[in-house]
Motif scaffolding. Structure first.
Motif, mmCIF file in Angstrom:
data_model
loop_
_atom_site.group_PDB
_atom_site.id
_atom_site.type_symbol
_atom_site.label_atom_id
_atom_site.label_comp_id
_atom_site.label_asym_id
_atom_site.label_seq_id
_atom_site.Cartn_x
_atom_site.Cartn_y
_atom_site.Cartn_z
ATOM 1 N N ARG A 76 0.830 -1.205 0.000
ATOM 2 C CA ARG A 76 0.000 0.000 0.000
ATOM 3 C C ARG A 76 0.866 1.257 0.000
ATOM 4 N NH1 ARG A 76 -4.072 2.447 4.419
ATOM 5 N NH2 ARG A 76 -5.064 3.927 3.020
ATOM 6 N N THR A 88 -4.499 6.997 -0.504
ATOM 7 C CA THR A 88 -4.068 5.698 -1.018
ATOM 8 C C THR A 88 -5.145 4.664 -0.695
ATOM 9 O OG1 THR A 88 -1.770 6.280 -0.614
ATOM 10 C CG2 THR A 88 -2.261 3.959 -0.958
ATOM 11 N N THR A 90 -7.112 1.288 0.210
ATOM 12 C CA THR A 90 -6.796 0.075 0.961
ATOM 13 C C THR A 90 -6.778 -1.087 -0.025
ATOM 14 O OG1 THR A 90 -9.121 -0.319 1.455
ATOM 15 C CG2 THR A 90 -7.858 0.915 3.085
#
Length: 154
Positions: A76, A88, A90
């Motif tokens: 990630r 960002t 998940t």
């Protein structure tokens, strides 16, 4: 809400980033021959589902799934660094069912081929119950009418 084109672009980029990161940075011995097959992002770009396949048996699949779950944070972080999005997404890793579906279809096709070969073997040397071509053709009606006229006059 982001448009679908942006979500698809982000999904494609996530797929590439995850595959490259798994290849170059993740050195987990549990990680087998993993192939990232697809990635999908929700419309709000908050969650990404990454589909993968593993070459091997059930034990290797389970070990690779555990390795992917433990490497989720690194993956990630790398996705966030390389995509440059504000939030960002998940990551959720899901085993791809495509190989299993393809295997099932191949098994069904093999059964159909075997059945066709069996029917072909049974039908060799056999003849039709009626004529070889039971359908009337346009010229046949004229011949039948001519026979009726000749037969009625005799």
């Amino acid at each position: 809400m982001a448009d679908n084109a942006r979500a698809r672009k982000l999904a494609d980029r996530i797929q590439v980033v995850v595959a490259e990161t798994l290849d170059r940075r993740i050195k987990d011995p549990r990680l087998g021959f993993v192939t990232i097959t697809d990635a999908r992002v929700t419309g709000d770009l908050r969650e990404a589902t990454v589909f993968y396949t593993v070459y091997g048996d059930e034990e290797e699949r389970a070990a690779s799934a555990a390795a992917l779950e433990s490497a989720k944070g690194i993956l990630r972080t790398e996705v966030g660094r390389q995509t440059g999005v504000r939030f960002t997404p998940t990551l959720a890793f899901v085993p791809d069912a495509l190989p299993d579906n393809a295997r099932t279809i191949e098994d069904l096709l093999d059964k159909a081929r075997a059945k066709d070969a069996e029917v072909r073997q049974v039908s060799t040397g056999k003849t039709y119950a009626g004529e070889a071509d039971p359908y009337r053709k346009p010229g046949d009606e004229d011949d039948a009418e001519a026979d009726d006229e000749d037969g009625a006059g005799a």
